[in-house]
Design a protein around this motif. Structure first.
Motif, PDB file in Angstrom:
ATOM      1  N   LEU A 348      61.315   3.915 -50.383  1.00  0.00           N
ATOM      2  CA  LEU A 348      62.412   4.803 -50.011  1.00  0.00           C
ATOM      3  C   LEU A 348      62.926   4.434 -48.631  1.00  0.00           C
ATOM      4  O   LEU A 348      62.148   4.275 -47.691  1.00  0.00           O
ATOM      5  N   GLU A 395      66.673  11.066 -48.119  1.00  0.00           N
ATOM      6  CA  GLU A 395      65.307  10.632 -47.856  1.00  0.00           C
ATOM      7  C   GLU A 395      64.320  11.793 -47.904  1.00  0.00           C
ATOM      8  O   GLU A 395      63.256  11.688 -48.523  1.00  0.00           O
ATOM      9  N   THR A 396      64.645  12.902 -47.276  1.00  0.00           N
ATOM     10  CA  THR A 396      63.716  14.038 -47.237  1.00  0.00           C
ATOM     11  C   THR A 396      63.447  14.583 -48.633  1.00  0.00           C
ATOM     12  O   THR A 396      62.294  14.849 -49.006  1.00  0.00           O
ATOM     13  N   ASN A 399      61.343  12.040 -50.645  1.00  0.00           N
ATOM     14  CA  ASN A 399      59.997  11.933 -50.090  1.00  0.00           C
ATOM     15  C   ASN A 399      59.158  13.153 -50.459  1.00  0.00           C
ATOM     16  O   ASN A 399      57.994  13.031 -50.862  1.00  0.00           O
ATOM     17  N   GLN A 403      55.877  12.863 -52.880  1.00  0.00           N
ATOM     18  CA  GLN A 403      54.629  13.262 -52.255  1.00  0.00           C
ATOM     19  C   GLN A 403      53.965  14.397 -53.038  1.00  0.00           C
ATOM     20  O   GLN A 403      52.740  14.389 -53.243  1.00  0.00           O
ATOM     21  N   ARG A 409      53.642   5.996 -51.020  1.00  0.00           N
ATOM     22  CA  ARG A 409      54.836   5.355 -50.467  1.00  0.00           C
ATOM     23  C   ARG A 409      54.513   3.935 -50.019  1.00  0.00           C
ATOM     24  O   ARG A 409      53.538   3.695 -49.315  1.00  0.00           O
TER      25      ARG A 409
END
Length: 411
Positions: A348, A395-396, A399, A403, A409
């Motif tokens: 990412l 991205e947030t 992620n 997660q 990652r």
């Protein structure tokens, strides 16, 4: 939005005191959510569609939680405000759960941050539920050169509750051959009229490509597919036509469609659509500059809705049929890839799309991206060839999602 609180409280505390002891946090949550309190003894009544937190209301409940381990929602989200020794208990529980491979997080601290975090987790939960049960059509077989892009169907089913469905490529040819030129002529002419230009593509190429689109769409509807990937090069051998236009139009219609039978990339595209509502561009990293952290991504198809303008070309490698040269808007982009045989790894990054390039020796749609992270990932530790690009910085969101689903990652 209903927030189900599976409540764990010691028998030493009366139920009436639980509410009064946690009045501050519960009152704040009620501003945003409808709270539904569920006694831990009724945890079996909770369904997979219910978004739940474990409300640790008092200390001394560690044994109660582990006794119901198999019934706990995954991941385990523990709410503990610290009153009645609740935080101490939550810490012990979280450690025990994580030691047994269960993802766990404790919500504690500033109330505004707790509320924000719950919304993030709820969105991840919704995305997981949407992806669960998805059927991904594998039309034909993966391209022989995709030696690192395989997926173990059974492991993917266990991890994500998705199903890969093998579909003979001959079915596309059968459905396409059953269509007459008149049935697709109007749509082909309309699309050609919307293009900035039509270069190598002929009228006959357009008709054949439109028939392929209709055939693949029919299969998607009959098989109830959430996404599909097409064995493009074998399709050319079989029909004399590429799937580039078909995949472009299907993505525009919300049917996730990927190239070359790449099982990992089409799953990534499905995740992108589920989390953001956006289509994405599946492409080859074709040039990499590790010094400037720039890459050129290229492929012969892209959803037309992702472009500002498009040109109808031939397919690059074969110089046959129809390829799409899309001109994409510049600005912020996200590049993502979920890989591994059981889809448990991800790459990412974000960056800026700076220009649409026009190299004669690359696939038709080409974009140059300046990355916000080192480009040498692609040279030292890549998750295969194809990567997925979409406009905007997500991205947030990605992620958090990967997660939560215990994916590793890759940098």
């Amino acid at each position: 939005m209903v927030l189900n609180l599976i409540t764990f409280a010691s028998t030493l505390h009366r139920q009436i005191s639980i509410r009064s002891s946690h009045e501050t946090v519960l009152t704040e949550l009620e501003k945003y959510f409808t709270l539904n309190f569920i006694d831990y003894q009724d945890i079996g009544k909770v369904t997979s569609d219910d978004f739940c937190l474990l409300f640790i209301a008092t200390g001394g409940v560690e044994r109660l939680v582990i006794q119901h381990f198999e019934s706990l929602p995954r991941p385990a989200i523990l709410l503990a405000d610290g009153m009645q020794n609740s935080l101490a208990s939550a810490l012990e529980i979280s450690s025990w759960l994580r030691a047994r491979g269960m993802k766990s997080e404790i919500l504690h601290g500033e109330l505004t941050e707790i509320v924000k975090r719950i919304f993030v987790m709820y969105n991840n939960f919704k995305a997981q539920r949407q992806i669960s049960g998805s059927r991904i059509g594998v039309i034909g077989t993966p391209s022989s050169w995709l030696i690192a892009s395989n997926v173990d169907y059974l492991l993917a089913k266990r991890r994500w509750d998705i199903e890969y469905v093998d579909i003979p490529l001959e079915r596309v040819a059968e459905y396409a051959n059953a269509l007459s030129d008149d049935e697709v002529g109007e749509a082909a002419a309309k699309l050609a009229g919307e293009a900035l230009a039509c270069r190598e593509a002929s009228a006959d190429d357009m008709l054949k490509a439109m028939k392929i689109y209709r055939a693949v769409k029919r299969i998607a509807e009959e098989e109830r597919l959430s996404a599909l990937t097409l064995s493009c090069f074998k399709l050319i051998e079989l029909t004399g036509s590429t799937g580039c236009m078909a995949l472009s139009l299907l993505n525009d219609e919300g049917i996730i469609a990927g190239c070359e039978g790449d099982l990992q990339s089409v799953f990534t595209m499905l995740v992108v659509k589920t989390l953001t509502g956006k289509g994405s561009f599946m492409a080859n990293p074709s040039m990499i500059n590790a010094r400037t952290n720039e890459i050129v991504l290229a492929h012969c198809t892209v959803g037309l809705k992702q472009t500002e303008k498009f040109i109808l070309r031939s397919h690059f490698e074969t110089e046959q049929s129809i390829g799409i040269q899309g001109l994409l808007p510049t600005g912020d982009v996200t590049i993502v890839k979920c890989g591994g045989e059981c889809l448990d790894e991800y790459y990412l990054t974000t960056g800026t799309l700076t220009e649409n390039t026009n190299y004669i020796n690359m696939c038709r749609t080409q974009v140059r991206v300046r990355l916000n992270s080192p480009a040498d990932y692609f040279l030292k530790n890549p998750l295969g060839n194809h990567h997925i690009l979409l406009h905007g910085n997500y991205e947030t969101i990605f992620n958090e999602f990967f997660q939560v689903n215990a994916c590793k990652r890759t940098e």
